[in-house]
Design a protein around this motif. Structure first.
Motif: not given
Length: 244
Positions: A6-9, A113-114, A118-123, A152-156
């Motif tokens: 994963s990226s640093s984010y 990517l998914r 889903r893990r960092d959706s808020a960021v 929305d990020i998780a759903n996307t």
């Protein structure tokens, strides 16, 4: 986002019957998206790299083909949550070393990517707002018509991956590519703002510490940009019937 981490984010010829996914011999697998235990055992104990490469290509093609042939939402859901059930490590052993211009390499990137979304959706929702402050063609390609909040990020994330299995695979890759480009731009925008704020603030982090943080973030932005280009190239190859 690196293709192997994963990226640093979040902090790049064998018969189908030998696929790494179990099948009952009917038109549908009896355990769709479930890794065959024999494959898991071999991977854990070490396999010849050529064998792993062959299995990775056949398993990716078999998985995609079988899901495309079914309209059963339960099967699609099980394939969508493959990493959730099997764990990322086993999937990584099977697909993560595949070239970016191959089907297993592209599927690996889609699943990774998914998981990250889903893990960092808020960021990521904050980065989306920075990278896409107003709706552009990128929003239309990704398939959103409003600012994205965490849910929305998780759903996307699910929409992109399920679209790869249920709809036009190339379109799903283009959606993923556009999404990566927006988030990459968001990270770069965030870095510029942090650099300016640090220069203006009293008691800001040391120049060297900030430089290290920004370098890591910009590395993540570049990795996401590269991954986005991989998705777009994969879409082109798919349309040319050359993604294997």
């Amino acid at each position: 986002m690196s293709t192997k981490a994963s990226s640093s984010y979040g902090s790049s010829s064998i018969r189908a019957s030998r696929s790494g996914f179990s099948a009952s011999g009917s038109q549908r697998p009896s355990r769709p998206g479930q890794l065959d235990q024999a494959i898991v055992d071999h991977l854990s104990g070490g396999m010849d790299p050529q064998q792993v490469s062959e299995i990775s290509h056949v398993s990716a093609a078999s998985l995609l083909n079988r899901v495309h042939r079914t309209q059963d939402p339960a099967i699609v859901q099980r394939v969508l949550t493959l990493v959730d059930r099997e764990g990322i490590d086993i999937i990584a052993e099977l697909w993560s070393d595949a070239d970016a211009d191959s089907l297993p390499g592209i599927l690996w990137r889609l699943y990774t990517l998914r998981s990250w979304m889903r893990r960092d959706s808020a960021v990521i929702s904050e980065l989306w707002a920075l990278g896409e402050p107003v709706d552009t063609a990128a929003s239309a390609i990704v398939g959103v018509d409003r600012p994205l909040i965490a849910n929305d990020i998780a759903n996307t994330a699910d929409s992109i991956l399920s679209g790869a299995f249920q709809g036009d695979f190339a379109v799903a890759l283009e959606r993923a590519g556009a999404f990566c480009e927006v988030i990459s731009l968001g990270i770069r925008t965030q870095c510029r703002r942090r650099q300016k704020a640090s220069a203006d603030a009293i008691g800001s982090p040391s120049r060297s510490a900030l430089a290290t943080q920004l370098a890591r973030s910009l590395h993540s932005a570049q990795a996401l940009h590269t991954t986005g280009r991989d998705f777009i190239h994969g879409a082109h190859l798919w349309r040319q019937d050359s993604l294997e």
